[in-house]
Scaffold this motif. Structure first.
Motif, PDB file in Angstrom:
ATOM      1  N   VAL A  50       0.863  -1.183   0.000  1.00 53.85           N
ATOM      2  CA  VAL A  50       0.000   0.000   0.000  1.00 53.85           C
ATOM      3  C   VAL A  50       0.899   1.232   0.000  1.00 53.85           C
ATOM      4  O   VAL A  50       1.999   1.219   0.547  1.00 53.85           O
ATOM      5  CB  VAL A  50      -0.984   0.044   1.197  1.00 53.85           C
ATOM      6  N   VAL A  51       0.402   2.268  -0.640  1.00 56.70           N
ATOM      7  CA  VAL A  51       1.120   3.536  -0.684  1.00 56.70           C
ATOM      8  C   VAL A  51       0.814   4.301   0.594  1.00 56.70           C
ATOM      9  O   VAL A  51      -0.344   4.493   0.962  1.00 56.70           O
ATOM     10  CB  VAL A  51       0.695   4.359  -1.911  1.00 56.70           C
ATOM     11  N   VAL A  52       1.866   4.732   1.280  1.00 53.43           N
ATOM     12  CA  VAL A  52       1.728   5.539   2.483  1.00 53.43           C
ATOM     13  C   VAL A  52       1.740   7.024   2.123  1.00 53.43           C
ATOM     14  O   VAL A  52       0.972   7.816   2.649  1.00 53.43           O
ATOM     15  CB  VAL A  52       2.865   5.219   3.485  1.00 53.43           C
ATOM     16  N   ARG A  53       2.633   7.383   1.170  1.00 52.66           N
ATOM     17  CA  ARG A  53       2.755   8.801   0.803  1.00 52.66           C
ATOM     18  C   ARG A  53       3.394   8.933  -0.573  1.00 52.66           C
ATOM     19  O   ARG A  53       4.286   8.174  -0.927  1.00 52.66           O
ATOM     20  CB  ARG A  53       3.622   9.518   1.835  1.00 52.66           C
ATOM     21  N   HIS A  54       2.921   9.914  -1.341  1.00 55.07           N
ATOM     22  CA  HIS A  54       3.558  10.346  -2.590  1.00 55.07           C
ATOM     23  C   HIS A  54       4.019  11.780  -2.404  1.00 55.07           C
ATOM     24  O   HIS A  54       3.291  12.599  -1.832  1.00 55.07           O
ATOM     25  CB  HIS A  54       2.564  10.374  -3.762  1.00 55.07           C
ATOM     26  N   GLU A  55       5.191  12.097  -2.890  1.00 49.00           N
ATOM     27  CA  GLU A  55       5.642  13.478  -2.997  1.00 49.00           C
ATOM     28  C   GLU A  55       6.046  13.686  -4.444  1.00 49.00           C
ATOM     29  O   GLU A  55       6.896  12.954  -4.967  1.00 49.00           O
ATOM     30  CB  GLU A  55       6.821  13.753  -2.068  1.00 49.00           C
ATOM     31  N   VAL A  56       5.437  14.657  -5.098  1.00 51.01           N
ATOM     32  CA  VAL A  56       5.627  14.860  -6.524  1.00 51.01           C
ATOM     33  C   VAL A  56       6.063  16.296  -6.781  1.00 51.01           C
ATOM     34  O   VAL A  56       5.457  17.232  -6.259  1.00 51.01           O
ATOM     35  CB  VAL A  56       4.318  14.556  -7.299  1.00 51.01           C
ATOM     36  N   SER A  57       7.102  16.445  -7.591  1.00 47.62           N
ATOM     37  CA  SER A  57       7.573  17.756  -8.008  1.00 47.62           C
ATOM     38  C   SER A  57       7.475  17.827  -9.527  1.00 47.62           C
ATOM     39  O   SER A  57       8.194  17.118 -10.239  1.00 47.62           O
ATOM     40  CB  SER A  57       9.027  17.956  -7.552  1.00 47.62           C
ATOM     41  N   TYR A  58       6.563  18.666 -10.016  1.00 47.08           N
ATOM     42  CA  TYR A  58       6.370  18.826 -11.457  1.00 47.08           C
ATOM     43  C   TYR A  58       7.398  19.830 -11.960  1.00 47.08           C
ATOM     44  O   TYR A  58       7.458  20.956 -11.481  1.00 47.08           O
ATOM     45  CB  TYR A  58       4.946  19.307 -11.750  1.00 47.08           C
ATOM     46  N   ARG A  59       8.218  19.426 -12.916  1.00 50.71           N
ATOM     47  CA  ARG A  59       9.337  20.240 -13.372  1.00 50.71           C
ATOM     48  C   ARG A  59       9.083  20.942 -14.708  1.00 50.71           C
ATOM     49  O   ARG A  59       9.596  22.024 -14.931  1.00 50.71           O
ATOM     50  CB  ARG A  59      10.585  19.369 -13.509  1.00 50.71           C
TER      51      ARG A  59
END
Length: 157
Positions: A50-59
């Motif tokens: 299971v995914v606990v957390r996503h951190e996404v940086s759109y460049r």
């Protein structure tokens, strides 16, 4: 890349990127390195995470085209009951430079669905993940990255 992946501005929709990350992660787990025990462990991780957390940086915006885009993913941290993966979605140019569209990290934990609870990683699972472990703490996904030694590469589109 599918036409349905785009938003009204003609860019890949932000939610679709997370699907791309999942596809790369599952592909990495299914085509991992290691012997038979590690293969079985990696397959168990594919089916019980299971995914606990996503951190996404759109460049940069990624717009529709008929070609594919590259995704690299690797493991940056393995703990007793979770691990962190990092990703980069990019185009690589003939001169070796890259246009990076997204950098991200995902924290995942093994999960026992029949008991509805997380569990610890087994030694075999840690061994399977170690094949993709790279130095660093995941900050590479938010900043500049060097050459990847153990990253798994997937083509999307």
């Amino acid at each position: 890349m599918r036409w349905a992946d785009l938003d009204l501005l003609g860019h890949v929709n932000n939610v679709v990127y997370v699907d791309y990350l999942q596809e790369a992660r599952v592909d990495m787990m299914r085509h991992h390195r290691g012997g038979a025990p590690a293969q079985q462990s990696a397959q168990a991780l594919v089916e019980g995470l299971v995914v606990v957390r996503h951190e996404v940086s759109y460049r940069a915006p990624l717009t529709f085209r008929f070609g594919s885009v590259s995704i690299e993913c690797w493991v940056v941290r393995v703990r007793a009951a979770s691990f962190t993966m990092a990703y980069e979605i990019f185009d690589e140019h003939d001169d070796g430079s890259r246009t990076v569209y997204l950098r991200a990290t995902t924290v995942l934990t093994p999960f026992v669905f029949s008991h509805e609870r997380p569990r610890r990683l087994s030694a075999e699972e840690r061994e399977a993940l170690a094949a993709y472990l790279e130095d660093g703490d995941g900050e590479e996904a938010a900043g500049e990255r060097g050459t990847v030694g153990r990253a798994h590469r997937e083509e999307a589109g």
